[in-house]
Design an enzyme around this catalytic site. Sequence first.
Site, PDB file in Angstrom:
ATOM      1  N   LYS A 156       0.875  -1.013  -0.055  1.00 56.54           N
ATOM      2  CA  LYS A 156       0.015   0.076  -0.106  1.00 56.54           C
ATOM      3  C   LYS A 156       0.929   1.302   0.086  1.00 56.54           C
ATOM      4  O   LYS A 156       1.414   1.749   0.976  1.00 56.54           O
ATOM      5  CB  LYS A 156      -0.888  -0.129   1.130  1.00 56.54           C
ATOM      6  CG  LYS A 156      -1.987   1.134   1.065  1.00 56.54           C
ATOM      7  CD  LYS A 156      -2.516   1.563   2.372  1.00 56.54           C
ATOM      8  CE  LYS A 156      -3.137   2.918   2.349  1.00 56.54           C
ATOM      9  NZ  LYS A 156      -2.054   4.114   1.680  1.00 56.54           N
ATOM     10  N   GLU A 229       8.374   1.402  11.402  1.00 56.83           N
ATOM     11  CA  GLU A 229       9.569   2.214  11.139  1.00 56.83           C
ATOM     12  C   GLU A 229       8.711   3.910  11.278  1.00 56.83           C
ATOM     13  O   GLU A 229       7.977   4.068  10.438  1.00 56.83           O
ATOM     14  CB  GLU A 229      10.148   2.169   9.917  1.00 56.83           C
ATOM     15  CG  GLU A 229      10.494   0.251   9.770  1.00 56.83           C
ATOM     16  CD  GLU A 229      12.000   0.526   9.132  1.00 56.83           C
ATOM     17  OE1 GLU A 229      13.020   0.740  10.209  1.00 56.83           O
ATOM     18  OE2 GLU A 229      12.121   0.065   8.194  1.00 56.83           O
ATOM     19  N   CYS A 263      13.081  10.801   7.538  1.00 61.69           N
ATOM     20  CA  CYS A 263      12.860  10.378   8.969  1.00 61.69           C
ATOM     21  C   CYS A 263      14.000  10.535   9.720  1.00 61.69           C
ATOM     22  O   CYS A 263      14.121  10.900  11.223  1.00 61.69           O
ATOM     23  CB  CYS A 263      12.473   8.914   8.994  1.00 61.69           C
ATOM     24  SG  CYS A 263      13.675   7.996   8.021  1.00 61.69           S
ATOM     25  N   GLU A 362       8.373  15.809  16.039  1.00 56.94           N
ATOM     26  CA  GLU A 362       8.848  15.694  14.797  1.00 56.94           C
ATOM     27  C   GLU A 362       8.346  16.889  13.860  1.00 56.94           C
ATOM     28  O   GLU A 362       7.126  17.179  13.954  1.00 56.94           O
ATOM     29  CB  GLU A 362       8.522  14.500  14.302  1.00 56.94           C
ATOM     30  CG  GLU A 362       9.237  14.282  12.907  1.00 56.94           C
ATOM     31  CD  GLU A 362       9.009  12.770  12.214  1.00 56.94           C
ATOM     32  OE1 GLU A 362       7.672  12.527  12.238  1.00 56.94           O
ATOM     33  OE2 GLU A 362       9.666  12.352  11.607  1.00 56.94           O
TER      34      GLU A 362
HETATM   35  P1  NAD Z   1       1.346   8.340   7.883  1.00 51.00           P
HETATM   36  O1  NAD Z   1       1.243   7.560   9.165  1.00 51.00           O
HETATM   37  O2  NAD Z   1       0.178   9.549   7.808  1.00 51.00           O
HETATM   38  O3  NAD Z   1       0.952   7.371   6.628  1.00 51.00           O
HETATM   39  C1  NAD Z   1       1.506   6.150   6.439  1.00 51.00           C
HETATM   40  C2  NAD Z   1       0.849   5.268   5.805  1.00 51.00           C
HETATM   41  O4  NAD Z   1      -0.191   4.726   6.649  1.00 51.00           O
HETATM   42  C3  NAD Z   1       0.155   5.564   4.412  1.00 51.00           C
HETATM   43  O5  NAD Z   1       0.011   4.874   3.595  1.00 51.00           O
HETATM   44  C4  NAD Z   1      -1.378   5.773   4.853  1.00 51.00           C
HETATM   45  O6  NAD Z   1      -2.243   5.837   4.069  1.00 51.00           O
HETATM   46  C5  NAD Z   1      -1.522   4.567   5.927  1.00 51.00           C
HETATM   47  N1  NAD Z   1      -2.502   4.901   6.942  1.00 51.00           N
HETATM   48  C6  NAD Z   1      -3.062   5.845   7.555  1.00 51.00           C
HETATM   49  N2  NAD Z   1      -3.888   5.536   8.518  1.00 51.00           N
HETATM   50  C7  NAD Z   1      -3.933   4.155   8.501  1.00 51.00           C
HETATM   51  C8  NAD Z   1      -4.721   3.242   9.351  1.00 51.00           C
HETATM   52  N3  NAD Z   1      -5.368   3.416  10.246  1.00 51.00           N
HETATM   53  N4  NAD Z   1      -4.271   1.816   8.990  1.00 51.00           N
HETATM   54  C9  NAD Z   1      -3.509   1.503   8.135  1.00 51.00           C
HETATM   55  N5  NAD Z   1      -2.823   2.249   7.597  1.00 51.00           N
HETATM   56  C10 NAD Z   1      -2.994   3.654   7.552  1.00 51.00           C
HETATM   57  O7  NAD Z   1       2.781   8.621   7.678  1.00 51.00           O
HETATM   58  P2  NAD Z   1       3.306   9.526   6.328  1.00 51.00           P
HETATM   59  O8  NAD Z   1       2.981  11.040   6.546  1.00 51.00           O
HETATM   60  O9  NAD Z   1       2.834   8.774   5.118  1.00 51.00           O
HETATM   61  O10 NAD Z   1       4.961   9.581   6.719  1.00 51.00           O
HETATM   62  C11 NAD Z   1       5.482  10.495   7.392  1.00 51.00           C
HETATM   63  C12 NAD Z   1       6.239   9.610   8.643  1.00 51.00           C
HETATM   64  O11 NAD Z   1       6.836   8.546   8.012  1.00 51.00           O
HETATM   65  C13 NAD Z   1       7.040  10.609   9.288  1.00 51.00           C
HETATM   66  O12 NAD Z   1       7.082  10.440  10.840  1.00 51.00           O
HETATM   67  C14 NAD Z   1       8.468   9.871   8.917  1.00 51.00           C
HETATM   68  O13 NAD Z   1       9.373   9.957  10.229  1.00 51.00           O
HETATM   69  C15 NAD Z   1       8.187   8.381   9.095  1.00 51.00           C
HETATM   70  N6  NAD Z   1       8.766   7.734   8.430  1.00 51.00           N
HETATM   71  C16 NAD Z   1       9.733   6.758   9.154  1.00 51.00           C
HETATM   72  C17 NAD Z   1      10.706   6.237   8.094  1.00 51.00           C
HETATM   73  C18 NAD Z   1      11.577   5.216   9.026  1.00 51.00           C
HETATM   74  O14 NAD Z   1      12.571   4.426   8.437  1.00 51.00           O
HETATM   75  N7  NAD Z   1      11.633   5.107  10.276  1.00 51.00           N
HETATM   76  C19 NAD Z   1      11.229   6.211   7.064  1.00 51.00           C
HETATM   77  C20 NAD Z   1      10.167   7.370   6.401  1.00 51.00           C
HETATM   78  C21 NAD Z   1       9.290   8.096   7.005  1.00 51.00           C
END
Ligand code: NAD
Length: 458
Positions: A156, A229, A263, A362
């Site tokens: 996804k 992550e 991240c 963050e």
């Molecule tokens: P997000 O949590 O808004 O969304 C991530 C994914 O989860 C999307 O595909 C979204 O559609 C899905 N999602 C949302 N609600 C859901 C639910 N209830 N159930 C299942 N799936 C759901 O995050 P984002 O804005 O896409 O990403 C940014 C975040 O990701 C930042 O906090 C960043 O630090 C983190 N990040 C971490 C790493 C790492 O390796 N630790 C790498 C990249 C990004």
Amino acid sequence: MELEVINPATGKVIGKVPADDNTNIERKYKAARAAQPAWQRLGLSARLEILKKFRDRVEKDIEEAALVLTRDTGKPISQSRNELKGLLARFDFFLAETETTVATETVLRDGTALVEEIEHEPLGVIANISAWNYPWFVGSNVYVPALLTGNAVLYKPSEFALLSGHLMERYLHEAGVPSGVFALVCGRGDAGAALLEQPIDGIFFTGSVATGRKIAEAAAKKFIKVQLELGGKDPAYITDDVDVKAAAEATADGAMYNTGQSCCSVERIYVHEKIYDQFVQNFVETVKSFRLGDPEQNDTYIGALTRGKAALDFLESQVTDAAKKGAKVLTGGKKAATASGVYLEPAVLTEVNHEMEIMREESFGPVIGIMKVKDDAEAQKLMNDTQYGLTAAVYCRDQNRAREILKGVNAGSAYINCCDRVSPRLPWSGRGASGVGLTLSTYGIETFTRPKAWHIRS
Ligand code: NAD
């Protein structure tokens, strides 16, 4: 239903993508379950050959993929190219290391009577719910080793990186991965939640802490492998013995690269009082030199905010909160006057403290707080004053001193004289609110398998 794809650099709709409803998601799950055993039986060398074709396709069509990525996310084109070039090194690592990592191991041969072996079996059908900021990196950290080790993957992509997700699927299928073995699930959060309702064998998530918590709760009932992550508030400490200009330039890049949407971006900086004034001056000069604008121009460094107005409002609120509590905004922090799209002028704040959101939560954007400290002990204490634990950096000529400081910092990655860096050879993992589990390195291959313990008496 369809999802609109909006180019954040222009605010214009550039495509429409069908969204999966619950019935579609169930159908894709069933197809994956049906296709997985044959993919496992196909054997590792055939799977390596197919994934090598995928790697070569990305290399051949790097310009197409970079442009799609830039239009999807507002990422500056040179940084899109860098992501895709960096990806090739990761693919090469997985292609080279999978065979030895998951080979069946004989751990005991007792004369003639008893043999004990560890076999690495795939998990089965896994869900990979992903983020938008480095969609190729964070997606393929999961699906490449997962596919190599014989799993089927329901991927996804983020709703903010849909076109890149579609391109990944096309390249994988054209390389020979069967459509049931790798399938895209498109939609917003509700599609991710619906995917978790299926009887999957593992969930590998990259995204925010808030969503990570929901995923952990949904998965808790299932007794399956859960990897999260999540975000970070990654600190960098600059000691008094450094080349100040070089350290300022490196950490400014670490804070603002990818428009601060990494991240492992540097999210807060502590500077030894002896070099503080010079560091701040060099840092601000560097940030002012970053070119903000059209992400499709080769020399653009700061691109559009991928999540548009929601991200802008959040970042402006962090700057306002800090300013109200006494911080000085030395540069930036306001919406940039561009013809279209949503851009934030990169912001540098001083006189900050840990009462301010900008030093605690963050930011995930081009804003940074810089704080003066009197010694290493104070810096270490502040670096640990966080719920997160992804990375931490120390700039110091004396490596022993840097190592001593970082040994006491609770983070999955420790950087000496570098920052905002990921290596395919090293495990990528967070502590605390930054997550559980890991990707990359040989551990990040093994994680897509479960061991079967063989006790064989002849
Ligand atoms: P997000 O949590 O808004 O969304 C991530 C994914 O989860 C999307 O595909 C979204 O559609 C899905 N999602 C949302 N609600 C859901 C639910 N209830 N159930 C299942 N799936 C759901 O995050 P984002 O804005 O896409 O990403 C940014 C975040 O990701 C930042 O906090 C960043 O630090 C983190 N990040 C971490 C790493 C790492 O390796 N630790 C790498 C990249 C990004």
